[in-house]
Design an enzyme around this catalytic site. Structure first.
Site, PDB file in Angstrom:
ATOM      1  N   ARG D 258      23.647 -42.246 -15.146  1.00 56.08           N
ATOM      2  CA  ARG D 258      25.064 -42.065 -14.841  1.00 56.08           C
ATOM      3  C   ARG D 258      25.833 -42.970 -15.792  1.00 56.08           C
ATOM      4  O   ARG D 258      25.952 -44.178 -15.573  1.00 56.08           O
ATOM      5  CB  ARG D 258      25.303 -42.474 -13.378  1.00 56.08           C
ATOM      6  CG  ARG D 258      26.646 -42.074 -12.809  1.00 56.08           C
ATOM      7  CD  ARG D 258      26.933 -42.875 -11.558  1.00 56.08           C
ATOM      8  NE  ARG D 258      27.245 -44.243 -11.908  1.00 56.08           N
ATOM      9  CZ  ARG D 258      26.978 -45.308 -11.164  1.00 56.08           C
ATOM     10  NH1 ARG D 258      26.351 -45.185 -10.020  1.00 56.08           N
ATOM     11  NH2 ARG D 258      27.305 -46.522 -11.573  1.00 56.08           N
ATOM     12  N   HIS D 262      30.296 -45.103 -10.656  1.00 55.79           N
ATOM     13  CA  HIS D 262      29.913 -44.251  -9.521  1.00 55.79           C
ATOM     14  C   HIS D 262      31.065 -43.316  -9.167  1.00 55.79           C
ATOM     15  O   HIS D 262      30.898 -42.109  -9.056  1.00 55.79           O
ATOM     16  CB  HIS D 262      29.550 -45.094  -8.309  1.00 55.79           C
ATOM     17  CG  HIS D 262      29.379 -44.283  -7.069  1.00 55.79           C
ATOM     18  ND1 HIS D 262      28.322 -43.428  -6.892  1.00 55.79           N
ATOM     19  CD2 HIS D 262      30.163 -44.161  -5.958  1.00 55.79           C
ATOM     20  CE1 HIS D 262      28.454 -42.810  -5.717  1.00 55.79           C
ATOM     21  NE2 HIS D 262      29.558 -43.240  -5.140  1.00 55.79           N
ATOM     22  N   TYR D 271      27.082 -54.732 -11.778  1.00 56.28           N
ATOM     23  CA  TYR D 271      25.670 -54.622 -11.387  1.00 56.28           C
ATOM     24  C   TYR D 271      24.734 -54.105 -12.476  1.00 56.28           C
ATOM     25  O   TYR D 271      23.558 -53.903 -12.231  1.00 56.28           O
ATOM     26  CB  TYR D 271      25.527 -53.758 -10.132  1.00 56.28           C
ATOM     27  CG  TYR D 271      26.184 -52.384 -10.213  1.00 56.28           C
ATOM     28  CD1 TYR D 271      25.512 -51.315 -10.815  1.00 56.28           C
ATOM     29  CD2 TYR D 271      27.459 -52.161  -9.716  1.00 56.28           C
ATOM     30  CE1 TYR D 271      26.105 -50.070 -10.894  1.00 56.28           C
ATOM     31  CE2 TYR D 271      28.058 -50.914  -9.792  1.00 56.28           C
ATOM     32  CZ  TYR D 271      27.390 -49.869 -10.378  1.00 56.28           C
ATOM     33  OH  TYR D 271      27.970 -48.641 -10.472  1.00 56.28           O
TER      34      TYR D 271
HETATM   35  C1  LIG Z   1      25.190 -40.556   4.639  1.00 55.95           C
HETATM   36  C2  LIG Z   1      25.966 -41.238   3.569  1.00 55.95           C
HETATM   37  N1  LIG Z   1      25.874 -42.569   3.429  1.00 55.95           N
HETATM   38  C3  LIG Z   1      26.605 -43.220   2.504  1.00 55.95           C
HETATM   39  C4  LIG Z   1      27.442 -42.534   1.665  1.00 55.95           C
HETATM   40  C5  LIG Z   1      28.301 -43.279   0.639  1.00 55.95           C
HETATM   41  N2  LIG Z   1      27.825 -42.965  -0.700  1.00 55.95           N
HETATM   42  C6  LIG Z   1      28.407 -42.027  -1.459  1.00 55.95           C
HETATM   43  S1  LIG Z   1      27.589 -41.773  -2.890  1.00 55.95           S
HETATM   44  C7  LIG Z   1      26.444 -42.958  -2.517  1.00 55.95           C
HETATM   45  C8  LIG Z   1      25.333 -43.235  -3.452  1.00 55.95           C
HETATM   46  C9  LIG Z   1      24.566 -42.006  -3.772  1.00 55.95           C
HETATM   47  O1  LIG Z   1      23.570 -42.299  -4.696  1.00 55.95           O
HETATM   48  P1  LIG Z   1      22.657 -41.173  -5.295  1.00 55.95           P
HETATM   49  O2  LIG Z   1      22.039 -40.392  -4.177  1.00 55.95           O
HETATM   50  O3  LIG Z   1      21.725 -41.796  -6.255  1.00 55.95           O
HETATM   51  O4  LIG Z   1      23.653 -40.167  -6.019  1.00 55.95           O
HETATM   52  P2  LIG Z   1      24.615 -40.499  -7.271  1.00 55.95           P
HETATM   53  O5  LIG Z   1      25.873 -41.021  -6.683  1.00 55.95           O
HETATM   54  O6  LIG Z   1      23.928 -41.497  -8.121  1.00 55.95           O
HETATM   55  O7  LIG Z   1      24.792 -39.198  -7.934  1.00 55.95           O
HETATM   56  C10 LIG Z   1      26.723 -43.529  -1.290  1.00 55.95           C
HETATM   57  C11 LIG Z   1      25.929 -44.612  -0.668  1.00 55.95           C
HETATM   58  C12 LIG Z   1      27.510 -41.138   1.832  1.00 55.95           C
HETATM   59  N3  LIG Z   1      28.293 -40.381   1.059  1.00 55.95           N
HETATM   60  N4  LIG Z   1      26.759 -40.522   2.778  1.00 55.95           N
END
Ligand SMILES: Cc1ncc(C[n+]2csc(CCOP(=O)(O)OP(=O)(O)O)c2C)c(N)n1
Ligand SMILES: Cc1ncc(C[n+]2csc(CCOP(=O)(O)OP(=O)(O)O)c2C)c(N)n1
Ligand SMILES: [Mg+2]
Ligand SMILES: [Mg+2]
Lengths: 362, 322, 322, 362
Positions: D258, D262, D271
């Site tokens: 990425r 985020h 980080y």
């Molecule tokens: C159930 C839930 N917990 C927490 C979140 C908050 N949140 C949004 S994106 C994210 C990280 C997601 O990481 P990843 O699965 O690696 O996907 P990326 O964002 O890297 O595409 C979090 C913790 C959420 N959307 N849903």
């Protein structure tokens, strides 16, 4: 190391004695005294007697629903021989023999299935959690306890249990994943007794076995003949050594069979054959261990007498449970909070007023 | 201090004072949380006490149960209100029941914190007010502070509570209100509401971010000659019936203000309490100024859904004129 | 027919009539469910339409969402009330929202059935009444029938509904009540309560297994010269305000009877509705005859927790004598 | 078969071109026309331009929080080239290029991030689900759709997405397990972009990689260089052939990065290091594909001009989103139910009365 030799990806299974009680892997036979073996057999017998009696108490209408564990005793008693006093036990609900080994009493277990929460208040087993009914939710608890142990730099180990069906729940995977990341001293045992109520393992997952699920979490996994006391004993020795020395969690799949019904409300003839049941009877853990002892000439007891003795003990425990202090209104309210809210006190008082009214009315 | 700083300060105090306190959740360690509530704490107390967990709310809460019953005092974060639901089963089946189930043998001194509420133009699932869901569950205590000062005092009480606590932080006012807050340790009792303004015509009960909206509405009410008694609930379960009763005996009129959907809500409960505690004093039907029974809309629709001072005033006036 | 048979019959009719209906859950296929509600259906309709799933409630409900939005009409079973919680996140985040989220592009014609309620000496987690939790969630409809006839008609309506429905079956009376029920297809409208007995002194509102208890209490009330109007809610969300309003205008007194914990409950909501709809008619404080705010105890404690006819009568009398 | 050669248990990774755009596995090079390659590059470029502009609109305060997908384009456009009209797409939230390929418009995406649910009402993409925010919950939906397809004996396939962090959620495991048991035509892609907000994969799981999690569910899994368009193209061809011909689900781990924050609210410098970012830039999927085309002499376009053209297109889409019908009270109420309850109608009416009062007051 057994965790390398018995690679679950290749669907290998650790087994030390065969169905006739003959040692097939002498090189792996654990260091264990004859006395310990005999005592282990007796503990398995006790568990079985207690289980049979529980079913019969239920049949007599003296107890509510009860989940029998007949056929799964080797797992429990092997663990019971390895688990230490300061180790934790986080059970599912079919680990009676192991709970007894940790200090839980049959009286408490009967009390629980008789519908009294005091049956989870194990007086002599402070490190045993209550039976866990919502499938899978117990595993994260085990991991949290593991974290406490690691945090305090202790050498204790957590033993935790789940069924084959339980491996499908999200909490199973989440807990194993956390355990892998945190490297906590937790031994997860899947008691694969072939069924989740009526649903066979083949409907539960498409993986080659259940031990292999460990791969998804980067922790060692091993499939073991769960009806082979020595295999279970060995694996618990190795796993607890592993966990105790800071090497992290282990996943054990113990292959076994639920000889009885799922619970006393269930009728297995609706979903499995007599032939299947008969085939599994051949690998009954008590039968196999007894055969082993007989071959070795270390079994000198009179089993019928023992059975009678155990029956009396169990009967007494059951009577103690039946004669337990009657359930009071306090039992409903007083354990809800450490600090009871006023509202709740008021609800209790109002109910007492109703009881008084009711008393006067008669 | 802002509320974010006050909460951080409360955690800091408890981490310093009690080696059993651990703080974890998604992104709470290295970056100090998506709202920076836990900022600096990992550096100060180490990654064994303040840390990032994998992304799995059920296991975050479930491991907390295990830690709590073995002597730690976990303070876990759900990243947002809408992401507390994956842990719902652990909360209702275990967090709230382990003490009762074990007949007091195991205590669960655990705090589950999360930012809640709307009004920040957030994406879906980031604007929820689930207090009714948690307050209906026996075995929990549910708190929602409305000021930095209260947030600090209540959070310290929550961490010190031997019962599990759901701690809901009104994210909308995380940084919107600044207040002098002592950096010393102090506590605020759980289960006690606070009369913020005394008044005689109508009792308005609210909590969290809605307090500020009520205070704005009270300016309009004053202009209209209406004397409002404003009660900040602070603890949503157990509700402080006494404070509400005393107030209603005086005013005879009740308006409940909350962001959540109105059916089966804190509004319903407060009306039931008003009837149970002060039926003969009620002079007008209590009113719920609450969210619609709809999903909280995305940002463009919040202007309809979110409770405005004007709408509160409108309902106050209706209640008083009844 | 018993209620078990009536529900089975409803499923049978819809499976026969509509090839899009599929029925699944834990143990619902081969053995026909732990209560035998789905008995014989797999044999009749094949394992592609009636089947056992792995043991994972979240995925049972989550896959149902996918099926429903792609044209099927899944009827899924949660084995017990207390095991509906692992699926809570799917229910609140997706089942109830997909239609709104997609602006009506996707519909979720899905039914989530489960046995609910206490009084059967069950083990922990098998005696819950979670109607308030589900009724607070916007986007769902929540039903609880009290007779075999209603169970059949309401379940057929639920399966035909294009909105998702939570269908709560009072397990305590699964086989306790027998009734003539036509084997033909018929429906009962969702959202309509039913006045079971007309009366003039007090309105008693209940649903599910509590109806029978209320009817027993009414025998005592009659002896005491109290005329009770008994309303069976049938649908818990949306509540039929109209029927309640009309009744309260007549009686001026309300008693709500339900098994669930009383705070933040259907009792709270009904009192709020009574105030909103019939404030000026209320002659006594509405009363909640409900479970304590405790965990429902194991079998030995049920004698205190479960609502008895005597207790209902006691509260009716209090309300009438107020 | 690639699923056998690239065994995730051995941590092998499928890769066809290197960072310099040179073919390292000519034997695996997929059948693909030069035209398709060039068009794919353009689509990737479009996705990148749209992404950059989205970030800048957000910076200008014209849009709310937005999650950039810079660096992950090869995955999306490769899938976009393989997915068919009748196939389903069940996205997480970073698959913009693939959504566009299925008929979603940037206008809709902007509308969504502008806070209007109409942005999920994809007019020309009936088989694309809305963006899914609660992590992991989308995967069971994909499996359910897979069940519908199988039930109706169709040959459609479901493409579904999740991040590396999402693999820790219970729903991930439950969904993959159901897919394995039901043998449904679902292609699960994990976009392993190394972080879940601030949390690196190493804190997320202890497994050797993410593809290997497939072993727990008995489905084929493969780790692929997600910044290598040809590797992704090949794997999607093979996976969709597999799924389409009734062989069941597949799990793909696409290794990527990425490059952006985020979301626009995040600050990655807290980080991760500049060095790490710089290193990953070397395997930028656009850069690599461009290099490949240059080596092969098939790139003849003027990239700057293309960029300008795309910018204009995106700008227009954004303006269309900005000028969308204003949000009305109906938008809050009218989509809650197919059959709206009376209560809700009444709530709406009461609010309209309030609005009228408010209007009069001014
Ligand atoms: C159930 C839930 N917990 C927490 C979140 C908050 N949140 C949004 S994106 C994210 C990280 C997601 O990481 P990843 O699965 O690696 O996907 P990326 O964002 O890297 O595409 C979090 C913790 C959420 N959307 N849903
Ligand atoms: C979350 C949850 N869902 C459903 C149930 C009902 N239930 C009790 S035991 C059981 C089957 C468990 O099977 P398995 O995990 O194999 O354990 P076993 O009973 O064979 O020991 C089910 C479905 C439950 N207790 N918890
Ligand atoms: Mg089993
Ligand atoms: Mg990621």
């Amino acid at each position: 190391m057994i965790f390398e030799e018995f690679n679950p990806s290749e669907d290998k299974m650790l087994k030390i004695i065969d169905n006739d009680g003959r040692v097939v892997r002498p090189d792996l036979f654990p260091e264990i005294s004859d006395d310990t073996i005999v005592e282990a057999y007796k503990a398995m017998l006790f568990e079985r007697v207690a289980d049979e009696m529980a079913v019969s108490f239920q049949r007599q209408g003296r107890m509510f629903t009860y989940p029998p564990n007949k056929g799964q005793e080797a797992i429990h008693i092997a663990a019971g021989n390895v688990i230490r006093e300061n180790d934790w036990l986080v059970p599912a609900f079919r680990e009676v023999g192991l709970m007894l080994a940790k200090g839980v009493t049959m009286k408490e277990i009967f009390l629980y299935y008789n519908g009294n929460e005091q049956g989870s208040n194990f007086k002599n087993a402070p490190r045993v959690l209550p039976i866990n009914v919502p499938i899978g939710t117990q595993l994260p608890h085990a991991v949290g306890i593991g974290y406490s142990i690691k945090y305090r730099k202790k050498e204790d180990v957590v033993f935790t249990y789940i069924g084959d069906g339980g491996t499908s729940e999200g909490d199973f995977s989440e807990a194993l994943n956390f355990a892998g990341v945190w490297q906590v001293p937790v031994i997860f045992t899947i008691q694969n007794n072939q069924y989740a109520i009526s649903v066979p393992v083949s409907t539960q997952t498409n993986s080659v076995n259940l031990a292999v699920k460990s791969v998804a979490f980067g922790i060692p996994g091993i499939k073991v003949d769960g009806n082979d006391f020595f295999a279970m004993y060995l694996v618990y020795q190795k796993a607890s050594e592993h966990a105790r020395t800071g090497k992290g969690p282990v996943l054990i799949e113990a292959l076994t069979y639920r000889c009885g019904a799922h619970t006393t409300s269930d009728d297995p003839s609706r979903y499995r054959t007599k032939e299947e049941e008969a085939e599994w009877e051949l690998s009954d853990p008590l039968f196999r261990l007894k055969k082993f002892m007989e071959h070795k000439g270390i079994w000198k007891e009179n089993e019928e007498k023992l059975r009678e003795k155990y029956k009396k003990e169990v009967e007494q425990q059951f009577l103690d449970a039946e004669n337990f202090t009657p359930y009071s209104l306090e039992d409903v309210f007083d354990y809800m909070y450490v600090e009871m809210p006023d509202d709740l006190k008021k609800q209790k008082e109002e109910y007492q007023q109703f009881l008084a009214w009711k008393g006067n009315r008669k | 201090m802002t509320m974010v700083q006050a909460i951080n300060n409360a955690l800091d105090i408890k981490l310093a004072e009690d080696g059993n306190v651990v703080v974890y959740g998604e992104d709470v360690g290295v970056v100090g949380g998506v709202f920076r509530v836990t900022e600096g704490l990992q550096k100060k107390y180490g990654a064994e006490r303040v840390f990032d967990s994998p992304l799995a709310e059920s296991a975050i809460v479930g491991t907390g149960v295990g830690m709590a019953l073995s002597g730690l005092r976990p303070v876990v974060e759900m990243q947002f209100d809408g992401f507390s639901y994956p842990a719902f089963n652990q909360v209702i089946s275990n967090v709230s029941r382990m003490h009762n189930r074990s007949r007091g043998r195991f205590r669960i001194p655990m705090v589950i914190r999360f930012p809640y509420g709307g009004g920040i133009n957030a994406i879906e699932h980031h604007s929820e007010s689930p207090e009714a869901l948690y307050s209906h569950i026996p075995g929990l205590k549910v708190i929602a502070p409305s000021t930095p000062h209260d947030a600090k005092g209540l959070l310290i009480s929550a961490i010190e509570s031997d019962d599990p606590v759901i701690f809901m932080e009104p994210k909308r006012i995380y940084r919107a209100i600044k207040q002098e807050v002592s950096t010393d340790k102090f506590t605020i009792p759980i289960g006690k509401a606070k009369v913020l303004t005394e008044g005689t015509d109508v009792t308005v009960v609210a909590f969290g971010a809605m307090i500020r909206e009520c205070q704005r509405a009270m300016v309009m009410a004053k202009e209209a000659g209406i004397s409002v008694e404003l009660i900040d609930l602070r603890t949503i379960y157990p509700i402080d019936r006494e404070t509400i009763r005393v107030s209603l005996q005086k005013t005879g009129r009740l308006v409940v203000v909350a962001e959540a959907q109105r059916s089966f809500s804190v509004g319903s409960e407060l009306i039931a309490i008003a009837n149970e505690e002060a039926f003969l004093h009620l002079e007008a039907p209590p009113r719920r100024v609450m969210g619609f029974d709809t999903i909280i809309p995305l940002a463009q629709g919040e202007k309809y859904f979110m409770i405005t001072p004007e709408r509160i005033f409108y309902e106050i006036e209706k209640t008083v004129k009844f």
